[in-house]
Write a protein that holds these residues in place. Structure first.
Motif, PDB file in Angstrom:
ATOM      1  N   LYS A   1      48.538  18.599  33.355  1.00 50.69           N
ATOM      2  CA  LYS A   1      47.303  18.417  34.127  1.00 50.69           C
ATOM      3  C   LYS A   1      47.610  18.449  35.626  1.00 50.69           C
ATOM      4  O   LYS A   1      46.899  19.093  36.409  1.00 50.69           O
ATOM      5  CB  LYS A   1      46.637  17.097  33.739  1.00 50.69           C
ATOM      6  CG  LYS A   1      46.040  17.082  32.335  1.00 50.69           C
ATOM      7  CD  LYS A   1      45.398  15.741  32.032  1.00 50.69           C
ATOM      8  CE  LYS A   1      44.797  15.730  30.638  1.00 50.69           C
ATOM      9  NZ  LYS A   1      44.190  14.405  30.303  1.00 50.69           N
TER      10      LYS A   1
ATOM     11  N   ASN B   1      48.510  22.074  36.762  1.00 49.89           N
ATOM     12  CA  ASN B   1      47.358  22.982  36.854  1.00 49.89           C
ATOM     13  C   ASN B   1      46.485  22.698  38.070  1.00 49.89           C
ATOM     14  O   ASN B   1      45.805  23.597  38.577  1.00 49.89           O
ATOM     15  CB  ASN B   1      46.523  22.894  35.574  1.00 49.89           C
ATOM     16  CG  ASN B   1      47.225  23.511  34.382  1.00 49.89           C
ATOM     17  OD1 ASN B   1      48.136  24.338  34.540  1.00 49.89           O
ATOM     18  ND2 ASN B   1      46.825  23.114  33.174  1.00 49.89           N
TER      19      ASN B   1
ATOM     20  N   ASN C   1      45.333  31.639  38.400  1.00 47.73           N
ATOM     21  CA  ASN C   1      44.912  31.350  37.027  1.00 47.73           C
ATOM     22  C   ASN C   1      46.095  31.290  36.068  1.00 47.73           C
ATOM     23  O   ASN C   1      45.920  31.398  34.857  1.00 47.73           O
ATOM     24  CB  ASN C   1      43.907  32.404  36.543  1.00 47.73           C
ATOM     25  CG  ASN C   1      44.491  33.804  36.583  1.00 47.73           C
ATOM     26  OD1 ASN C   1      45.559  34.028  37.150  1.00 47.73           O
ATOM     27  ND2 ASN C   1      43.788  34.757  35.985  1.00 47.73           N
TER      28      ASN C   1
ATOM     29  N   PHE D   1      47.775  29.141  34.519  1.00 46.89           N
ATOM     30  CA  PHE D   1      47.813  27.755  34.062  1.00 46.89           C
ATOM     31  C   PHE D   1      48.782  27.574  32.899  1.00 46.89           C
ATOM     32  O   PHE D   1      49.145  28.523  32.210  1.00 46.89           O
ATOM     33  CB  PHE D   1      46.419  27.298  33.625  1.00 46.89           C
ATOM     34  CG  PHE D   1      45.385  27.357  34.715  1.00 46.89           C
ATOM     35  CD1 PHE D   1      45.404  26.431  35.746  1.00 46.89           C
ATOM     36  CD2 PHE D   1      44.397  28.329  34.708  1.00 46.89           C
ATOM     37  CE1 PHE D   1      44.449  26.475  36.745  1.00 46.89           C
ATOM     38  CE2 PHE D   1      43.446  28.385  35.701  1.00 46.89           C
ATOM     39  CZ  PHE D   1      43.480  27.457  36.725  1.00 46.89           C
TER      40      PHE D   1
ATOM     41  N   SER E   1      49.166  25.583  29.204  1.00 42.58           N
ATOM     42  CA  SER E   1      48.261  25.116  28.147  1.00 42.58           C
ATOM     43  C   SER E   1      49.058  24.351  27.096  1.00 42.58           C
ATOM     44  O   SER E   1      50.118  24.813  26.661  1.00 42.58           O
ATOM     45  CB  SER E   1      47.534  26.290  27.492  1.00 42.58           C
ATOM     46  OG  SER E   1      46.798  27.024  28.461  1.00 42.58           O
TER      47      SER E   1
ATOM     48  N   GLY F   1      52.937  28.864  29.265  1.00 43.96           N
ATOM     49  CA  GLY F   1      52.682  29.026  30.689  1.00 43.96           C
ATOM     50  C   GLY F   1      53.409  30.251  31.226  1.00 43.96           C
ATOM     51  O   GLY F   1      53.995  31.036  30.474  1.00 43.96           O
TER      52      GLY F   1
END
Length: 256
Positions: free
Chosen positions: A65, A68, A74, A76, A78, A87
């Motif tokens: 978290k 990100n 973009n 990111f 996950s 990632g």
């Protein structure tokens, strides 16, 4: 290409070469020297501060978290249901020697009056452009050796993967540190622990310059090419040293 440049290439590769030959000889010597002075290699057996850190599942989720929220793209990370995560990592290819790629030659088909024949598979070598970077989407358990394999596939390089090594690069107190990653290390885990800052941590693909290179894996033409390249590198290094000493001698004479 220029009176100041002694670069030589195959005539078919001429259009692919991008060089700035406008400067006089030795114009960039100081920059190259500074780069070498700033870099410091560390031993692969010495774990980095990131490698020593252990995270439980809750900490991994929290780190993702935070990661990100810090990036401006973009790309990111996950978190997956099984506890793993995916990632992106960016790898700079900093290769000083040519790589081999497959090539197809239609020799007979190019000749007038000859029927079309099946292409003959060959290998050709070229230098990757300086500063080439590649983003890879990987898993948290993807190993460094697998990242090297993926990079070679992306660029259709057919050289033995053992010729290359993945390095961890960091900047601290105006000093650049390089550490070669072990085959089993997980780059995405290091990326998560270090955060998105490229100064804190980045990845570089370089030639494997340690004694672990299996020279028997090279073909005879490759070894002969390496000898020629080493000779050119030695001659260039001697030229730069002579230029620096000549410049220093000139400054002293001017002072006298």
């Amino acid at each position: 290409l220029s009176p100041d440049c002694s670069f030589t290439c195959h005539y078919r590769c001429r259009a692919l070469v991008r060089l700035d030959c406008s400067g006089p000889p030795g114009a960039s010597d100081e920059d190259d020297g500074d780069e070498r002075v700033l870099e410091k290699d560390t031993n692969v057996d010495e774990p980095s501060e990131w490698e020593k850190t252990e995270l439980d599942q809750a900490q991994v989720e929290q780190r993702i978290k935070e990661y990100n929220t810090q990036i401006n793209s973009n790309l990111f990370m996950s978190l997956n249901k099984d506890g793993s995560y995916t990632g992106f990592i960016k790898v700079q290819l900093k290769l000083v020697r040519p790589v081999s790629v497959p090539a197809t030659k239609r020799g007979p088909a190019l000749q007038a009056g000859r029927p079309h024949t099946q292409g003959v598979k060959r290998r050709t070598s070229f230098y990757l452009p300086k500063g080439t970077v590649k983003h890879l989407h990987i898993l948290s358990h993807t190993r460094a050796s697998e990242v090297i394999d993926a990079l070679l596939r992306k660029f259709t390089v057919v050289d033995n993967p053992r010729k290359f090594a993945l390095f961890e690069r960091s900047e601290k107190d105006d000093q650049v540190y390089l550490r070669k990653l072990g085959d089993e290390e997980q780059p995405l885990r290091l990326r998560l622990l270090a955060g998105p800052s490229e100064k804190v941590l980045s990845f570089v693909l370089k030639e494997n310059e340690t004694g672990e290179v299996n020279w028997d894996a090279f073909t005879l033409p490759e070894l002969q090419n390496f000898l020629r390249i080493l000779q050119r590198e030695e001659e260039e290094h001697v030229r730069r040293l002579r230029h620096r000493y000549a410049r220093c001698r000139q400054k002293m004479q001017e002072a006298l």
